[in-house]
Design a protein around this motif. Structure first.
Motif, PDB file in Angstrom:
ATOM      1  N   ARG A  49       0.822  -1.214   0.000  1.00  0.00           N
ATOM      2  CA  ARG A  49       0.000   0.000   0.000  1.00  0.00           C
ATOM      3  C   ARG A  49       0.858   1.268   0.000  1.00  0.00           C
ATOM      4  NH1 ARG A  49      -4.814   3.162  -0.286  1.00  0.00           N
ATOM      5  NH2 ARG A  49      -4.594   4.829   1.233  1.00  0.00           N
ATOM      6  N   GLU A  50       1.976   1.245   0.733  1.00  0.00           N
ATOM      7  CA  GLU A  50       2.684   2.478   1.020  1.00  0.00           C
ATOM      8  C   GLU A  50       3.912   2.757   0.151  1.00  0.00           C
ATOM      9  OE1 GLU A  50       1.683   4.954   3.049  1.00  0.00           O
ATOM     10  OE2 GLU A  50      -0.143   3.756   3.153  1.00  0.00           O
ATOM     11  N   PHE A  51       4.702   1.737  -0.206  1.00  0.00           N
ATOM     12  CA  PHE A  51       5.960   2.107  -0.865  1.00  0.00           C
ATOM     13  C   PHE A  51       6.466   1.146  -1.924  1.00  0.00           C
ATOM     14  CE2 PHE A  51       7.044   0.107   3.260  1.00  0.00           C
ATOM     15  CZ  PHE A  51       7.834  -0.951   2.844  1.00  0.00           C
ATOM     16  N   VAL A  52       5.861   0.002  -2.132  1.00  0.00           N
ATOM     17  CA  VAL A  52       6.296  -0.879  -3.224  1.00  0.00           C
ATOM     18  C   VAL A  52       5.570  -0.431  -4.491  1.00  0.00           C
ATOM     19  CG1 VAL A  52       6.412  -3.236  -4.085  1.00  0.00           C
ATOM     20  CG2 VAL A  52       6.669  -2.787  -1.635  1.00  0.00           C
ATOM     21  N   PRO A  53       6.284  -0.056  -5.551  1.00  0.00           N
ATOM     22  CA  PRO A  53       5.615   0.545  -6.704  1.00  0.00           C
ATOM     23  C   PRO A  53       4.826  -0.422  -7.583  1.00  0.00           C
ATOM     24  CG  PRO A  53       7.988   0.442  -7.071  1.00  0.00           C
ATOM     25  CD  PRO A  53       7.746   0.015  -5.652  1.00  0.00           C
ATOM     26  N   SER A  54       5.391  -1.583  -7.881  1.00  0.00           N
ATOM     27  CA  SER A  54       4.740  -2.491  -8.827  1.00  0.00           C
ATOM     28  C   SER A  54       4.862  -3.922  -8.326  1.00  0.00           C
ATOM     29  CB  SER A  54       5.370  -2.368 -10.221  1.00  0.00           C
ATOM     30  OG  SER A  54       4.740  -3.236 -11.138  1.00  0.00           O
ATOM     31  N   ALA A  55       3.762  -4.463  -7.828  1.00  0.00           N
ATOM     32  CA  ALA A  55       3.768  -5.830  -7.302  1.00  0.00           C
ATOM     33  C   ALA A  55       2.357  -6.375  -7.327  1.00  0.00           C
ATOM     34  CB  ALA A  55       4.330  -5.871  -5.882  1.00  0.00           C
ATOM     35  N   THR A  86      -6.546 -10.998  -8.026  1.00  0.00           N
ATOM     36  CA  THR A  86      -5.155 -10.630  -7.799  1.00  0.00           C
ATOM     37  C   THR A  86      -5.093  -9.259  -7.141  1.00  0.00           C
ATOM     38  OG1 THR A  86      -4.407 -11.893  -9.722  1.00  0.00           O
ATOM     39  CG2 THR A  86      -2.916 -10.204  -8.878  1.00  0.00           C
ATOM     40  N   LEU A  87      -4.378  -9.180  -6.047  1.00  0.00           N
ATOM     41  CA  LEU A  87      -4.136  -7.910  -5.393  1.00  0.00           C
ATOM     42  C   LEU A  87      -2.986  -7.209  -6.101  1.00  0.00           C
ATOM     43  CD1 LEU A  87      -4.842  -6.132  -2.863  1.00  0.00           C
ATOM     44  CD2 LEU A  87      -2.959  -7.304  -1.709  1.00  0.00           C
ATOM     45  N   ALA A  88      -3.111  -5.896  -6.298  1.00  0.00           N
ATOM     46  CA  ALA A  88      -2.089  -5.136  -7.013  1.00  0.00           C
ATOM     47  C   ALA A  88      -1.755  -3.875  -6.240  1.00  0.00           C
ATOM     48  CB  ALA A  88      -2.578  -4.782  -8.411  1.00  0.00           C
ATOM     49  N   THR A  89      -0.516  -3.418  -6.381  1.00  0.00           N
ATOM     50  CA  THR A  89      -0.145  -2.168  -5.727  1.00  0.00           C
ATOM     51  C   THR A  89      -0.961  -1.014  -6.293  1.00  0.00           C
ATOM     52  OG1 THR A  89       1.704  -2.050  -7.292  1.00  0.00           O
ATOM     53  CG2 THR A  89       2.186  -2.822  -5.055  1.00  0.00           C
ATOM     54  N   VAL A  90      -0.872  -0.804  -7.591  1.00  0.00           N
ATOM     55  CA  VAL A  90      -1.597   0.296  -8.228  1.00  0.00           C
ATOM     56  C   VAL A  90      -2.078  -0.149  -9.598  1.00  0.00           C
ATOM     57  CG1 VAL A  90       0.483   1.333  -9.250  1.00  0.00           C
ATOM     58  CG2 VAL A  90      -1.503   2.778  -8.776  1.00  0.00           C
ATOM     59  N   GLY A 103     -13.052 -12.169 -16.991  1.00  0.00           N
ATOM     60  CA  GLY A 103     -13.738 -12.118 -15.702  1.00  0.00           C
ATOM     61  C   GLY A 103     -12.833 -12.089 -14.495  1.00  0.00           C
ATOM     62  N   SER A 104     -11.515 -12.257 -14.690  1.00  0.00           N
ATOM     63  CA  SER A 104     -10.599 -12.190 -13.558  1.00  0.00           C
ATOM     64  C   SER A 104     -10.561 -10.770 -12.999  1.00  0.00           C
ATOM     65  CB  SER A 104      -9.196 -12.651 -13.956  1.00  0.00           C
ATOM     66  OG  SER A 104      -8.676 -11.841 -14.994  1.00  0.00           O
ATOM     67  N   VAL A 105     -10.153 -10.662 -11.751  1.00  0.00           N
ATOM     68  CA  VAL A 105     -10.253  -9.403 -11.014  1.00  0.00           C
ATOM     69  C   VAL A 105      -8.870  -8.921 -10.603  1.00  0.00           C
ATOM     70  CG1 VAL A 105     -11.065  -8.360  -8.842  1.00  0.00           C
ATOM     71  CG2 VAL A 105     -12.567  -9.897 -10.146  1.00  0.00           C
ATOM     72  N   LEU A 106      -8.632  -7.616 -10.754  1.00  0.00           N
ATOM     73  CA  LEU A 106      -7.468  -6.945 -10.183  1.00  0.00           C
ATOM     74  C   LEU A 106      -7.976  -5.945  -9.158  1.00  0.00           C
ATOM     75  CD1 LEU A 106      -5.185  -6.236 -13.291  1.00  0.00           C
ATOM     76  CD2 LEU A 106      -4.826  -7.942 -11.511  1.00  0.00           C
ATOM     77  N   LEU A 107      -7.441  -6.025  -7.943  1.00  0.00           N
ATOM     78  CA  LEU A 107      -7.862  -5.174  -6.839  1.00  0.00           C
ATOM     79  C   LEU A 107      -6.709  -4.262  -6.452  1.00  0.00           C
ATOM     80  CD1 LEU A 107     -10.121  -4.634  -4.688  1.00  0.00           C
ATOM     81  CD2 LEU A 107      -8.945  -6.314  -3.247  1.00  0.00           C
ATOM     82  N   GLY A 108      -6.916  -2.947  -6.489  1.00  0.00           N
ATOM     83  CA  GLY A 108      -5.848  -1.988  -6.234  1.00  0.00           C
ATOM     84  C   GLY A 108      -5.741  -1.587  -4.775  1.00  0.00           C
ATOM     85  N   LEU A 109      -4.506  -1.488  -4.283  1.00  0.00           N
ATOM     86  CA  LEU A 109      -4.256  -1.051  -2.902  1.00  0.00           C
ATOM     87  C   LEU A 109      -3.971   0.444  -2.813  1.00  0.00           C
ATOM     88  CD1 LEU A 109      -2.044  -3.752  -1.126  1.00  0.00           C
ATOM     89  CD2 LEU A 109      -4.042  -2.639  -0.161  1.00  0.00           C
ATOM     90  N   GLN A 110      -3.238   0.988  -3.772  1.00  0.00           N
ATOM     91  CA  GLN A 110      -2.843   2.394  -3.718  1.00  0.00           C
ATOM     92  C   GLN A 110      -3.920   3.243  -4.385  1.00  0.00           C
ATOM     93  OE1 GLN A 110       1.236   2.886  -5.073  1.00  0.00           O
ATOM     94  NE2 GLN A 110       1.886   1.028  -4.021  1.00  0.00           N
ATOM     95  N   VAL A 111      -4.973   3.499  -3.617  1.00  0.00           N
ATOM     96  CA  VAL A 111      -6.141   4.215  -4.107  1.00  0.00           C
ATOM     97  C   VAL A 111      -6.527   5.293  -3.105  1.00  0.00           C
ATOM     98  CG1 VAL A 111      -7.027   2.234  -5.387  1.00  0.00           C
ATOM     99  CG2 VAL A 111      -7.714   2.573  -3.015  1.00  0.00           C
ATOM    100  N   GLN A 112      -7.363   6.218  -3.555  1.00  0.00           N
ATOM    101  CA  GLN A 112      -7.928   7.211  -2.663  1.00  0.00           C
ATOM    102  C   GLN A 112      -9.019   6.550  -1.839  1.00  0.00           C
ATOM    103  OE1 GLN A 112      -9.560  10.612  -4.639  1.00  0.00           O
ATOM    104  NE2 GLN A 112     -10.238  11.594  -2.747  1.00  0.00           N
ATOM    105  N   THR A 113      -8.978   6.716  -0.524  1.00  0.00           N
ATOM    106  CA  THR A 113      -9.986   6.112   0.347  1.00  0.00           C
ATOM    107  C   THR A 113     -11.041   7.142   0.720  1.00  0.00           C
ATOM    108  OG1 THR A 113      -8.646   6.600   2.296  1.00  0.00           O
ATOM    109  CG2 THR A 113      -8.383   4.421   1.298  1.00  0.00           C
ATOM    110  N   HIS A 114     -12.236   6.650   0.993  1.00  0.00           N
ATOM    111  CA  HIS A 114     -13.345   7.548   1.303  1.00  0.00           C
ATOM    112  C   HIS A 114     -13.954   7.272   2.664  1.00  0.00           C
ATOM    113  CE1 HIS A 114     -13.821   9.736  -2.556  1.00  0.00           C
ATOM    114  NE2 HIS A 114     -13.157   8.706  -3.004  1.00  0.00           N
ATOM    115  N   SER A 115     -13.332   6.422   3.427  1.00  0.00           N
ATOM    116  CA  SER A 115     -13.758   6.216   4.803  1.00  0.00           C
ATOM    117  C   SER A 115     -12.496   6.127   5.652  1.00  0.00           C
ATOM    118  CB  SER A 115     -14.601   4.939   4.936  1.00  0.00           C
ATOM    119  OG  SER A 115     -13.775   3.786   4.959  1.00  0.00           O
ATOM    120  N   GLY A 116     -12.675   5.964   6.950  1.00  0.00           N
ATOM    121  CA  GLY A 116     -11.531   5.838   7.829  1.00  0.00           C
ATOM    122  C   GLY A 116     -11.074   4.417   8.006  1.00  0.00           C
ATOM    123  N   ASP A 117     -11.582   3.503   7.196  1.00  0.00           N
ATOM    124  CA  ASP A 117     -11.271   2.083   7.350  1.00  0.00           C
ATOM    125  C   ASP A 117     -10.854   1.504   6.000  1.00  0.00           C
ATOM    126  OD1 ASP A 117     -11.101  -0.586   7.942  1.00  0.00           O
ATOM    127  OD2 ASP A 117     -13.085  -0.752   8.838  1.00  0.00           O
TER     128      ASP A 117
END
Length: 312
Positions: A49-55, A86-90, A103-117
């Protein structure tokens, strides 16, 4: 989700009672400082989430998440196969999630969040992806309120992370030369900081920022315990990782401390495997000690506490 007793500690790890936390009227207003507390993948999730650019890392869904995907099948279509997730950095455009043509899914971690969780925002994006049509993009997560969190949908297990040199994995096929897609990919690749996992230790990454190379290591221990252990190691003169290295300090990320070392930039990432493992062994001994800190160790701790910074 199973009903929680309002007087029991909230399962999010905030330390509050459930009634005063996620059992409240609007959980989106709550700030969860350690969203992945207690998870086997906590330190890797924070690093990605914080500092790995591409993973990337494959995820295993819980039965409830897979069942929800089955329920999205059109009438008479039978049971849909559980998609690959698949979880992805960005992701392109810092998207929260996308689905490929298969139909496979990529889920991004380095995103703008809209809640505190963050754990709830990720779960919201994952639920959207599991119900979305192929070749769909979720640009941002809306205001996530009631609903599951990360651990409700994803099996709690260590992540098997693959670090990439570029963002070629974004695309399902090679772009046309000279196209806008090719130009966008080239721009993204030009911004990637070289990175590598170190010694297969969770949360430990070598990162070349251009001017310097660092070891950034997300630690799961609470701050007081970790600082005391680092002080014991420092007082023994063993806080560095060998010649040409120095301990820089630490920063906080999602409830965890991330110690940072400067490294010799000319050395290959693989050359740090043994020094980091040796330090890990020293740190484990220090963490296991319950002796009061000596005067020298307290002075060392004060010096370490003074070297905390914010990652930008």
């Amino acid at each position: 989700m199973t009903a929680e007793s309002p007087r029991r500690p909230c399962p999010c790890g905030s330390g509050r009672r459930y009634k005063a936390c996620h059992g409240g009227s609007d959980p989106a207003d709550l700030i969860v400082s350690r969203p992945f507390a207690g998870l086997a993948a906590e330190t890797e999730l924070i690093a990605l989430r914080e500092f790995v650019p591409s993973a990337t890392a494959p995820l295993t869904l819980r039965a409830a998440a897979a069942s929800a995907d089955d329920a999205a099948a059109p009438d008479g279509a039978g049971t849909l196969p559980t998609p690959s997730v698949t979880l992805a950095t960005v992701l392109p455009g810092a998207a929260a999630a996308l689905t490929r043509s298969d139909g496979s899914v990529l889920l991004g971690l380095q995103v703008q969040t809209h809640s505190g969780d963050l754990a709830r925002d990720l779960a919201t994006a994952l639920e959207w992806a599991l119900a979305a049509e192929p070749s769909s993009v979720l640009a941002v997560v809306g205001r996530a309120t009631l609903g599951p969190r990360w651990a409700d949908l994803v099996v709690d297990e260590p992540l098997q992370v693959t670090v990439h040199e570029d963002f070629g994995w974004w695309l399902e096929s090679d772009p046309e030369p000279g196209s806008e897609v090719a130009a966008s990919l080239e721009r993204a690749n030009g911004a990637v900081m070289p990175s590598a996992k170190i010694a297969d230790l969770p949360g430990a990454y070598w990162v070349d920022t251009g001017d310097k190379a660092h070891l950034r290591w997300v630690r799961p221990e609470d701050e007081q315990t970790l600082m005391a252990a680092l002080a014991r190691v420092a007082a023994a003169g063993e806080l560095d990782l060998g010649e040409g290295t120095r301990y820089v300090g630490s920063f906080r990320a999602h409830g965890c401390l991330v110690p940072v070392w400067d490294l010799d930039r000319d050395a290959h990432p693989s050359e740090w495997t043994e020094p980091v493992r040796a330090f890990a062994a020293r740190l484990e001994v220090a963490l296991a000690s319950d002796e009061p800190l000596t005067d020298a160790q307290r002075r060392a701790r004060d010096g370490i506490l003074g070297r905390q910074f914010t990652l930008r």
